[in-house]
Design a protein around this motif. Structure first.
Motif, PDB file in Angstrom:
ATOM      1  N   GLU B  46      71.750 -26.542  33.713  1.00 55.50           N
ATOM      2  CA  GLU B  46      70.299 -26.722  33.781  1.00 55.50           C
ATOM      3  C   GLU B  46      69.563 -25.402  33.520  1.00 55.50           C
ATOM      4  OE1 GLU B  46      68.815 -28.795  37.173  1.00 55.50           O
ATOM      5  OE2 GLU B  46      70.455 -30.256  37.154  1.00 55.50           O
ATOM      6  N   ALA B  47      70.143 -24.313  33.960  1.00 52.99           N
ATOM      7  CA  ALA B  47      69.488 -23.009  33.744  1.00 52.99           C
ATOM      8  C   ALA B  47      69.372 -22.714  32.247  1.00 52.99           C
ATOM      9  CB  ALA B  47      70.271 -21.911  34.453  1.00 52.99           C
ATOM     10  N   ALA B  48      70.379 -23.108  31.504  1.00 53.66           N
ATOM     11  CA  ALA B  48      70.333 -22.890  30.053  1.00 53.66           C
ATOM     12  C   ALA B  48      69.204 -23.713  29.437  1.00 53.66           C
ATOM     13  CB  ALA B  48      71.669 -23.276  29.416  1.00 53.66           C
ATOM     14  N   PHE B  49      69.049 -24.948  29.896  1.00 54.36           N
ATOM     15  CA  PHE B  49      67.964 -25.761  29.346  1.00 54.36           C
ATOM     16  C   PHE B  49      66.605 -25.197  29.759  1.00 54.36           C
ATOM     17  CE2 PHE B  49      65.079 -29.315  28.791  1.00 54.36           C
ATOM     18  CZ  PHE B  49      65.427 -29.728  27.525  1.00 54.36           C
ATOM     19  N   GLU B  50      66.531 -24.697  30.993  1.00 53.47           N
ATOM     20  CA  GLU B  50      65.268 -24.085  31.419  1.00 53.47           C
ATOM     21  C   GLU B  50      64.923 -22.874  30.542  1.00 53.47           C
ATOM     22  OE1 GLU B  50      65.547 -25.402  36.123  1.00 53.47           O
ATOM     23  OE2 GLU B  50      65.328 -23.269  35.604  1.00 53.47           O
ATOM     24  N   ALA B  51      65.943 -22.168  30.107  1.00 51.60           N
ATOM     25  CA  ALA B  51      65.697 -21.048  29.189  1.00 51.60           C
ATOM     26  C   ALA B  51      65.146 -21.561  27.861  1.00 51.60           C
ATOM     27  CB  ALA B  51      66.988 -20.268  28.969  1.00 51.60           C
ATOM     28  N   LEU B  52      65.632 -22.704  27.410  1.00 50.71           N
ATOM     29  CA  LEU B  52      65.092 -23.314  26.183  1.00 50.71           C
ATOM     30  C   LEU B  52      63.639 -23.732  26.390  1.00 50.71           C
ATOM     31  CD1 LEU B  52      68.176 -25.498  25.161  1.00 50.71           C
ATOM     32  CD2 LEU B  52      67.264 -23.550  23.864  1.00 50.71           C
ATOM     33  N   VAL B  53      63.356 -24.246  27.574  1.00 56.06           N
ATOM     34  CA  VAL B  53      61.972 -24.628  27.887  1.00 56.06           C
ATOM     35  C   VAL B  53      61.062 -23.410  27.789  1.00 56.06           C
ATOM     36  CG1 VAL B  53      60.405 -25.410  29.705  1.00 56.06           C
ATOM     37  CG2 VAL B  53      62.605 -26.572  29.364  1.00 56.06           C
ATOM     38  N   ARG B  54      61.502 -22.320  28.399  1.00 59.11           N
ATOM     39  CA  ARG B  54      60.661 -21.108  28.413  1.00 59.11           C
ATOM     40  C   ARG B  54      60.500 -20.547  26.999  1.00 59.11           C
ATOM     41  NH1 ARG B  54      63.419 -20.668  33.461  1.00 59.11           N
ATOM     42  NH2 ARG B  54      61.864 -20.888  35.126  1.00 59.11           N
ATOM     43  N   ARG B  55      61.480 -20.766  26.176  1.00 60.75           N
ATOM     44  CA  ARG B  55      61.428 -20.249  24.808  1.00 60.75           C
ATOM     45  C   ARG B  55      60.471 -21.069  23.931  1.00 60.75           C
ATOM     46  NH1 ARG B  55      67.153 -18.985  21.948  1.00 60.75           N
ATOM     47  NH2 ARG B  55      67.205 -17.396  23.572  1.00 60.75           N
ATOM     48  N   HIS B  56      60.378 -22.366  24.170  1.00 60.09           N
ATOM     49  CA  HIS B  56      59.672 -23.222  23.203  1.00 60.09           C
ATOM     50  C   HIS B  56      58.430 -23.942  23.757  1.00 60.09           C
ATOM     51  CE1 HIS B  56      62.703 -22.617  20.179  1.00 60.09           C
ATOM     52  NE2 HIS B  56      63.663 -22.949  21.019  1.00 60.09           N
ATOM     53  N   ALA B  57      58.179 -23.835  25.050  1.00 56.79           N
ATOM     54  CA  ALA B  57      57.080 -24.628  25.637  1.00 56.79           C
ATOM     55  C   ALA B  57      55.719 -24.275  25.023  1.00 56.79           C
ATOM     56  CB  ALA B  57      57.050 -24.445  27.147  1.00 56.79           C
ATOM     57  N   ASP B  58      55.454 -22.988  24.871  1.00 60.74           N
ATOM     58  CA  ASP B  58      54.142 -22.593  24.350  1.00 60.74           C
ATOM     59  C   ASP B  58      53.921 -23.100  22.922  1.00 60.74           C
ATOM     60  OD1 ASP B  58      53.602 -21.369  26.702  1.00 60.74           O
ATOM     61  OD2 ASP B  58      53.663 -19.313  25.949  1.00 60.74           O
ATOM     62  N   SER B  59      54.958 -22.968  22.086  1.00 63.34           N
ATOM     63  CA  SER B  59      54.810 -23.415  20.694  1.00 63.34           C
ATOM     64  C   SER B  59      54.644 -24.924  20.615  1.00 63.34           C
ATOM     65  CB  SER B  59      56.038 -22.990  19.880  1.00 63.34           C
ATOM     66  OG  SER B  59      56.142 -21.594  19.856  1.00 63.34           O
ATOM     67  N   LEU B  60      55.429 -25.634  21.394  1.00 65.39           N
ATOM     68  CA  LEU B  60      55.301 -27.092  21.376  1.00 65.39           C
ATOM     69  C   LEU B  60      53.916 -27.509  21.868  1.00 65.39           C
ATOM     70  CD1 LEU B  60      56.562 -29.838  20.842  1.00 65.39           C
ATOM     71  CD2 LEU B  60      57.489 -29.808  23.163  1.00 65.39           C
ATOM     72  N   TYR B  61      53.430 -26.813  22.896  1.00 64.56           N
ATOM     73  CA  TYR B  61      52.080 -27.120  23.395  1.00 64.56           C
ATOM     74  C   TYR B  61      51.058 -26.967  22.263  1.00 64.56           C
ATOM     75  CZ  TYR B  61      47.841 -27.106  26.179  1.00 64.56           C
ATOM     76  OH  TYR B  61      46.596 -27.413  26.682  1.00 64.56           O
ATOM     77  N   SER B  62      51.187 -25.891  21.500  1.00 65.85           N
ATOM     78  CA  SER B  62      50.217 -25.635  20.430  1.00 65.85           C
ATOM     79  C   SER B  62      50.213 -26.752  19.396  1.00 65.85           C
ATOM     80  CB  SER B  62      50.540 -24.302  19.753  1.00 65.85           C
ATOM     81  OG  SER B  62      50.374 -23.241  20.658  1.00 65.85           O
ATOM     82  N   VAL B  63      51.396 -27.224  19.047  1.00 61.86           N
ATOM     83  CA  VAL B  63      51.482 -28.302  18.053  1.00 61.86           C
ATOM     84  C   VAL B  63      50.883 -29.593  18.614  1.00 61.86           C
ATOM     85  CG1 VAL B  63      53.075 -29.797  16.787  1.00 61.86           C
ATOM     86  CG2 VAL B  63      53.480 -27.331  16.870  1.00 61.86           C
ATOM     87  N   VAL B  64      51.258 -29.936  19.836  1.00 55.26           N
ATOM     88  CA  VAL B  64      50.761 -31.181  20.432  1.00 55.26           C
ATOM     89  C   VAL B  64      49.243 -31.108  20.622  1.00 55.26           C
ATOM     90  CG1 VAL B  64      50.850 -32.664  22.480  1.00 55.26           C
ATOM     91  CG2 VAL B  64      52.966 -31.712  21.532  1.00 55.26           C
ATOM     92  N   ALA B  65      48.767 -29.924  20.980  1.00 55.06           N
ATOM     93  CA  ALA B  65      47.316 -29.765  21.186  1.00 55.06           C
ATOM     94  C   ALA B  65      46.540 -30.038  19.906  1.00 55.06           C
ATOM     95  CB  ALA B  65      47.011 -28.360  21.707  1.00 55.06           C
ATOM     96  N   ARG B  66      47.161 -29.740  18.754  1.00 49.26           N
ATOM     97  CA  ARG B  66      46.493 -30.019  17.478  1.00 49.26           C
ATOM     98  C   ARG B  66      46.451 -31.508  17.169  1.00 49.26           C
ATOM     99  NH1 ARG B  66      43.235 -26.050  16.282  1.00 49.26           N
ATOM    100  NH2 ARG B  66      44.250 -24.119  16.869  1.00 49.26           N
ATOM    101  N   LEU B  67      47.304 -32.249  17.822  1.00 47.02           N
ATOM    102  CA  LEU B  67      47.321 -33.698  17.582  1.00 47.02           C
ATOM    103  C   LEU B  67      46.497 -34.454  18.618  1.00 47.02           C
ATOM    104  CD1 LEU B  67      51.125 -34.052  16.723  1.00 47.02           C
ATOM    105  CD2 LEU B  67      49.208 -33.902  15.131  1.00 47.02           C
ATOM    106  N   LEU B  68      46.464 -33.950  19.849  1.00 53.95           N
ATOM    107  CA  LEU B  68      45.796 -34.690  20.922  1.00 53.95           C
ATOM    108  C   LEU B  68      44.579 -33.969  21.493  1.00 53.95           C
ATOM    109  CD1 LEU B  68      48.870 -35.958  23.001  1.00 53.95           C
ATOM    110  CD2 LEU B  68      47.533 -37.228  21.312  1.00 53.95           C
ATOM    111  N   GLY B  69      44.436 -32.697  21.187  1.00 53.56           N
ATOM    112  CA  GLY B  69      43.402 -31.904  21.845  1.00 53.56           C
ATOM    113  C   GLY B  69      44.004 -31.238  23.071  1.00 53.56           C
ATOM    114  N   ARG B  70      43.380 -30.122  23.468  1.00 55.72           N
ATOM    115  CA  ARG B  70      43.912 -29.404  24.628  1.00 55.72           C
ATOM    116  C   ARG B  70      43.495 -30.117  25.900  1.00 55.72           C
ATOM    117  NH1 ARG B  70      44.905 -23.791  23.087  1.00 55.72           N
ATOM    118  NH2 ARG B  70      44.386 -23.014  25.145  1.00 55.72           N
ATOM    119  N   GLY B  71      44.389 -30.226  26.853  1.00 53.46           N
ATOM    120  CA  GLY B  71      44.046 -30.862  28.114  1.00 53.46           C
ATOM    121  C   GLY B  71      45.279 -31.391  28.817  1.00 53.46           C
TER     122      GLY B  71
END
Lengths: 87, 219
Positions: B46-71
Protein backbone atom coordinates in the motif's frame (compact mmCIF):
# COMPACT_ATOMS: atom_id res chain seq x y z
CA UNK A 1 -2.95 39.93 -62.66
CA UNK A 2 -1.18 40.23 -59.33
CA UNK A 3 1.44 37.41 -59.21
CA UNK A 4 0.15 36.17 -55.86
CA UNK A 5 -3.46 36.10 -57.06
CA UNK A 6 -2.31 34.29 -60.15
CA UNK A 7 -0.53 31.74 -58.01
CA UNK A 8 -3.59 31.15 -55.86
CA UNK A 9 -5.56 30.10 -58.90
CA UNK A 10 -3.07 27.36 -59.74
CA UNK A 11 -4.16 23.83 -58.81
CA UNK A 12 -0.76 22.86 -57.42
CA UNK A 13 -0.76 25.90 -55.16
CA UNK A 14 -4.19 25.10 -53.78
CA UNK A 15 -3.21 21.48 -53.27
CA UNK A 16 -0.18 22.55 -51.24
CA UNK A 17 -2.29 25.16 -49.46
CA UNK A 18 -4.81 22.59 -48.29
CA UNK A 19 -2.11 20.15 -47.28
CA UNK A 20 -0.16 22.77 -45.33
CA UNK A 21 -3.21 24.06 -43.48
CA UNK A 22 -4.08 20.52 -42.45
CA UNK A 23 -0.57 19.98 -41.09
CA UNK A 24 0.19 23.33 -39.48
CA UNK A 25 -0.10 22.00 -35.94
CA UNK A 26 2.30 19.18 -36.68
CA UNK A 27 4.67 21.68 -38.27
CA UNK A 28 4.37 23.93 -35.23
CA UNK A 29 5.08 21.00 -32.90
CA UNK A 30 8.07 19.89 -34.94
CA UNK A 31 6.42 16.53 -35.56
CA UNK A 32 6.52 16.41 -39.35
CA UNK A 33 9.18 14.24 -40.96
CA UNK A 34 11.99 16.22 -42.62
CA UNK A 35 10.66 16.01 -46.17
CA UNK A 36 7.21 17.17 -45.08
CA UNK A 37 8.70 19.95 -42.99
CA UNK A 38 10.41 21.16 -46.12
CA UNK A 39 7.16 20.88 -48.06
CA UNK A 40 5.39 23.02 -45.46
CA UNK A 41 8.22 25.56 -45.44
CA UNK A 42 8.09 25.93 -49.20
CA UNK A 43 4.39 26.69 -49.13
CA UNK A 44 4.69 29.00 -46.13
CA UNK A 45 7.30 30.98 -48.00
CA UNK A 46 4.79 31.62 -50.78
CA UNK A 47 1.57 31.95 -48.77
CA UNK A 48 0.96 34.85 -46.42
CA UNK A 49 -2.40 33.42 -45.40
CA UNK A 50 -0.79 30.26 -44.06
CA UNK A 51 1.97 32.25 -42.39
CA UNK A 52 -0.66 34.29 -40.55
CA UNK A 53 -2.51 31.18 -39.49
CA UNK A 54 0.71 29.59 -38.26
CA UNK A 55 1.52 32.69 -36.23
CA UNK A 56 -1.98 32.71 -34.77
CA UNK A 57 -1.72 29.03 -33.85
CA UNK A 58 1.65 29.67 -32.23
CA UNK A 59 0.12 32.42 -30.07
CA UNK A 60 -2.83 30.21 -29.24
CA UNK A 61 -0.68 27.30 -28.12
CA UNK A 62 1.56 29.63 -26.15
CA UNK A 63 -1.48 31.06 -24.39
CA UNK A 64 -2.86 27.63 -23.65
CA UNK A 65 0.40 26.66 -22.00
CA UNK A 66 -0.15 29.48 -19.54
CA UNK A 67 -3.54 28.20 -18.44
CA UNK A 68 -2.17 25.51 -16.18
CA UNK A 69 -3.18 26.27 -12.64
CA UNK A 70 -1.86 24.77 -9.45
CA UNK A 71 -4.29 22.35 -7.85
CA UNK A 72 -5.50 22.97 -4.31
CA UNK A 73 -3.00 21.96 -1.64
CA UNK A 74 -2.91 18.43 -0.26
CA UNK A 75 -4.97 16.71 -2.96
CA UNK A 76 -2.76 13.63 -2.65
CA UNK A 77 -3.06 13.52 1.13
CA UNK A 78 -6.84 13.61 0.91
CA UNK A 79 -6.77 10.77 -1.62
CA UNK A 80 -4.59 8.70 0.72
CA UNK A 81 -6.86 9.53 3.64
CA UNK A 82 -9.94 8.45 1.66
CA UNK A 83 -8.22 5.23 0.57
CA UNK A 84 -7.40 4.40 4.17
CA UNK A 85 -11.08 4.73 5.07
CA UNK A 86 -12.21 2.45 2.25
CA UNK A 87 -13.03 -1.12 3.26
CA UNK B 1 -9.55 -3.56 -16.69
CA UNK B 2 -12.63 -4.52 -18.70
CA UNK B 3 -14.69 -3.84 -15.60
CA UNK B 4 -13.58 -0.23 -15.68
CA UNK B 5 -14.92 0.44 -19.15
CA UNK B 6 -17.42 3.25 -18.99
CA UNK B 7 -19.58 4.70 -21.69
CA UNK B 8 -18.28 8.06 -22.77
CA UNK B 9 -20.69 9.76 -25.16
CA UNK B 10 -18.81 11.55 -27.87
CA UNK B 11 -15.64 9.96 -26.65
CA UNK B 12 -15.70 6.49 -28.14
CA UNK B 13 -11.98 6.12 -27.99
CA UNK B 14 -11.81 6.24 -24.25
CA UNK B 15 -13.00 2.71 -23.61
CA UNK B 16 -10.57 0.84 -21.44
CA UNK B 17 -8.38 -1.78 -23.06
CA UNK B 18 -10.19 -5.00 -23.74
CA UNK B 19 -13.59 -3.40 -23.59
CA UNK B 20 -14.55 -4.54 -27.06
CA UNK B 21 -13.88 -1.25 -28.80
CA UNK B 22 -11.76 -0.86 -31.86
CA UNK B 23 -8.27 -1.87 -30.92
CA UNK B 24 -5.57 0.74 -30.99
CA UNK B 25 -2.09 -0.59 -30.62
CA UNK B 26 -0.10 1.34 -28.08
CA UNK B 27 3.60 1.72 -28.38
CA UNK B 28 5.53 -0.68 -26.19
CA UNK B 29 6.48 1.05 -22.98
CA UNK B 30 10.23 0.88 -22.74
CA UNK B 31 10.71 2.82 -19.55
CA UNK B 32 7.97 3.67 -17.14
CA UNK B 33 9.37 5.59 -14.18
CA UNK B 34 6.51 4.18 -12.13
CA UNK B 35 7.26 0.55 -12.97
CA UNK B 36 8.99 -0.26 -9.69
CA UNK B 37 6.24 1.23 -7.54
CA UNK B 38 3.56 -0.42 -9.67
CA UNK B 39 5.19 -3.81 -9.24
CA UNK B 40 5.30 -3.38 -5.49
CA UNK B 41 1.72 -2.15 -5.44
CA UNK B 42 0.64 -5.17 -7.43
CA UNK B 43 2.22 -7.28 -4.72
CA UNK B 44 -0.02 -5.55 -2.18
CA UNK B 45 2.34 -2.84 -0.96
CA UNK B 46 0.00 0.00 0.00
CA UNK B 47 2.87 2.39 0.71
CA UNK B 48 4.07 1.96 -2.86
CA UNK B 49 0.63 2.84 -4.19
CA UNK B 50 0.47 5.84 -1.87
CA UNK B 51 3.74 6.98 -3.42
CA UNK B 52 2.07 6.73 -6.84
CA UNK B 53 -0.82 8.80 -5.51
CA UNK B 54 1.55 11.50 -4.30
CA UNK B 55 3.34 11.47 -7.63
CA UNK B 56 0.26 11.83 -9.85
CA UNK B 57 -2.60 13.33 -7.81
CA UNK B 58 -1.91 16.95 -8.71
CA UNK B 59 -1.63 16.27 -12.44
CA UNK B 60 -4.74 14.13 -12.52
CA UNK B 61 -6.61 16.84 -10.62
CA UNK B 62 -5.59 19.39 -13.25
CA UNK B 63 -6.88 17.25 -16.10
CA UNK B 64 -10.17 16.42 -14.37
CA UNK B 65 -10.64 20.07 -13.42
CA UNK B 66 -10.53 20.97 -17.11
CA UNK B 67 -13.38 18.58 -17.75
CA UNK B 68 -15.57 19.24 -14.71
CA UNK B 69 -14.41 22.55 -13.29
CA UNK B 70 -12.53 23.01 -10.04
CA UNK B 71 -14.41 21.97 -6.93
CA UNK B 72 -15.55 19.15 -4.72
CA UNK B 73 -16.73 17.06 -7.62
CA UNK B 74 -13.33 17.13 -9.26
CA UNK B 75 -11.69 16.07 -6.02
CA UNK B 76 -14.21 13.24 -5.65
CA UNK B 77 -13.46 12.05 -9.16
CA UNK B 78 -9.73 12.09 -8.49
CA UNK B 79 -10.20 10.10 -5.31
CA UNK B 80 -12.49 7.64 -7.05
CA UNK B 81 -10.01 7.21 -9.90
CA UNK B 82 -7.22 6.28 -7.51
CA UNK B 83 -9.47 3.90 -5.59
CA UNK B 84 -10.44 2.20 -8.84
CA UNK B 85 -6.81 2.05 -9.89
CA UNK B 86 -5.82 0.48 -6.57
CA UNK B 87 -8.57 -2.11 -6.81
CA UNK B 88 -7.57 -2.92 -10.40
CA UNK B 89 -3.80 -2.61 -10.09
CA UNK B 90 -3.27 -6.35 -10.54
CA UNK B 91 -4.93 -6.06 -13.95
CA UNK B 92 -2.56 -3.35 -15.16
CA UNK B 93 -0.39 -5.16 -17.69
CA UNK B 94 2.13 -2.45 -18.46
CA UNK B 95 1.15 -2.08 -22.12
CA UNK B 96 0.97 1.66 -21.44
CA UNK B 97 2.62 3.86 -18.87
CA UNK B 98 0.93 3.73 -15.48
CA UNK B 99 -0.04 7.39 -15.58
CA UNK B 100 -1.75 7.05 -18.98
CA UNK B 101 -3.77 4.15 -17.57
CA UNK B 102 -4.60 6.23 -14.50
CA UNK B 103 -5.61 9.22 -16.63
CA UNK B 104 -7.94 7.02 -18.67
CA UNK B 105 -9.68 5.96 -15.48
CA UNK B 106 -9.92 9.58 -14.36
CA UNK B 107 -11.22 10.82 -17.70
CA UNK B 108 -13.79 8.04 -17.94
CA UNK B 109 -14.94 8.76 -14.41
CA UNK B 110 -15.18 12.46 -15.25
CA UNK B 111 -17.40 11.77 -18.22
CA UNK B 112 -19.55 9.42 -16.19
CA UNK B 113 -20.03 12.12 -13.54
CA UNK B 114 -20.84 14.72 -16.17
CA UNK B 115 -23.51 12.41 -17.53
CA UNK B 116 -24.92 11.83 -14.04
CA UNK B 117 -25.27 15.47 -13.13
CA UNK B 118 -26.60 16.40 -16.54
CA UNK B 119 -25.83 19.04 -19.02
CA UNK B 120 -27.33 21.91 -17.04
CA UNK B 121 -24.96 21.46 -14.17
CA UNK B 122 -22.05 20.92 -16.50
CA UNK B 123 -22.81 24.25 -18.12
CA UNK B 124 -22.95 25.87 -14.70
CA UNK B 125 -19.61 24.38 -13.75
CA UNK B 126 -18.16 25.60 -17.02
CA UNK B 127 -19.40 29.09 -16.43
CA UNK B 128 -18.13 29.18 -12.87
CA UNK B 129 -14.82 27.78 -13.95
CA UNK B 130 -14.34 30.31 -16.65
CA UNK B 131 -15.08 33.18 -14.31
CA UNK B 132 -12.55 32.23 -11.67
CA UNK B 133 -8.84 31.90 -11.27
CA UNK B 134 -7.46 34.36 -13.75
CA UNK B 135 -4.73 35.87 -11.68
CA UNK B 136 -1.86 37.32 -13.62
CA UNK B 137 1.39 36.00 -12.29
CA UNK B 138 3.62 38.84 -13.52
CA UNK B 139 2.97 41.76 -11.20
CA UNK B 140 5.57 43.94 -12.94
CA UNK B 141 3.37 44.61 -15.95
CA UNK B 142 1.44 47.81 -16.50
CA UNK B 143 -2.25 47.68 -15.58
CA UNK B 144 -3.35 47.95 -19.22
CA UNK B 145 -1.20 45.02 -20.27
CA UNK B 146 -2.37 43.02 -17.29
CA UNK B 147 -5.98 43.69 -18.18
CA UNK B 148 -5.43 42.61 -21.78
CA UNK B 149 -3.68 39.43 -20.69
CA UNK B 150 -6.41 38.72 -18.20
CA UNK B 151 -9.01 39.12 -20.93
CA UNK B 152 -7.08 36.85 -23.27
CA UNK B 153 -6.66 34.26 -20.55
CA UNK B 154 -10.33 34.39 -19.74
CA UNK B 155 -11.26 34.04 -23.42
CA UNK B 156 -8.86 31.15 -23.88
CA UNK B 157 -10.24 29.34 -20.88
CA UNK B 158 -13.81 29.80 -22.05
CA UNK B 159 -12.88 28.69 -25.56
CA UNK B 160 -11.41 25.47 -24.17
CA UNK B 161 -14.48 24.84 -22.08
CA UNK B 162 -16.72 25.41 -25.10
CA UNK B 163 -15.02 22.65 -27.06
CA UNK B 164 -16.83 19.34 -27.37
CA UNK B 165 -15.22 16.66 -25.16
CA UNK B 166 -13.57 14.81 -28.02
CA UNK B 167 -11.68 17.97 -28.96
CA UNK B 168 -11.22 19.41 -25.50
CA UNK B 169 -9.26 16.53 -24.05
CA UNK B 170 -6.49 16.49 -26.68
CA UNK B 171 -5.94 20.19 -26.08
CA UNK B 172 -5.94 19.81 -22.31
CA UNK B 173 -3.53 16.91 -22.33
CA UNK B 174 -1.13 18.23 -24.96
CA UNK B 175 -1.19 22.02 -24.74
CA UNK B 176 -2.19 22.73 -21.15
CA UNK B 177 -0.85 19.77 -19.20
CA UNK B 178 2.17 19.34 -21.42
CA UNK B 179 2.00 15.63 -22.26
CA UNK B 180 3.81 14.52 -25.38
CA UNK B 181 1.72 13.61 -28.40
CA UNK B 182 2.48 9.93 -27.83
CA UNK B 183 1.45 10.10 -24.17
CA UNK B 184 -1.72 12.07 -24.81
CA UNK B 185 -2.71 9.77 -27.67
CA UNK B 186 -2.16 6.80 -25.38
CA UNK B 187 -4.44 8.30 -22.71
CA UNK B 188 -7.16 8.66 -25.32
CA UNK B 189 -6.37 5.29 -26.90
CA UNK B 190 -6.04 6.93 -30.26
CA UNK B 191 -3.43 6.40 -32.92
CA UNK B 192 -1.17 9.40 -33.24
CA UNK B 193 -2.57 10.53 -36.64
CA UNK B 194 -6.11 10.58 -35.26
CA UNK B 195 -4.96 12.37 -32.12
CA UNK B 196 -3.07 14.99 -34.14
CA UNK B 197 -6.11 15.59 -36.30
CA UNK B 198 -8.30 16.25 -33.26
CA UNK B 199 -5.64 18.45 -31.67
CA UNK B 200 -5.37 20.53 -34.82
CA UNK B 201 -9.13 20.95 -35.09
CA UNK B 202 -9.29 21.95 -31.42
CA UNK B 203 -6.54 24.52 -31.83
CA UNK B 204 -8.23 25.99 -34.89
CA UNK B 205 -11.48 26.38 -32.99
CA UNK B 206 -9.82 28.03 -30.02
CA UNK B 207 -7.81 30.28 -32.32
CA UNK B 208 -11.01 31.34 -34.02
CA UNK B 209 -12.67 32.07 -30.68
CA UNK B 210 -9.88 34.39 -29.56
CA UNK B 211 -9.00 35.85 -32.96
CA UNK B 212 -10.30 39.29 -32.05
CA UNK B 213 -8.02 39.44 -29.02
CA UNK B 214 -4.74 38.18 -30.44
CA UNK B 215 -3.99 40.23 -33.48
CA UNK B 216 -5.13 41.81 -36.65
CA UNK B 217 -5.44 40.25 -40.01
CA UNK B 218 -5.61 36.63 -38.88
CA UNK B 219 -7.32 34.22 -41.14
Amino acid sequence: MNPLKKMVTMPWFMREHRWTRAHLSEHLDGELPPEETERARRHLHDCSSCRKLLAALRRTVSGLGGLREPPPPDVAERVVSRMNKEP
Amino acid sequence: MTGLALPVPGFESLAMPGAGRAAVSLRPVKEDPDAGLVKRAQAGDEAAFEALVRRHADSLYSVVARLLGRGEETEEVVQEAFIRAWRSIDRFKGDAKFFTWLYRIGVNESRRRAEQVGRHRERTARSINADSGFEISDSSQAPGVKAEQAELRRALKQAVLDLPPDLRLPLVLRDIEGLSTAEAAAVMELGEPAFKSRLHRARLRVRKSIAGLTGKGEE
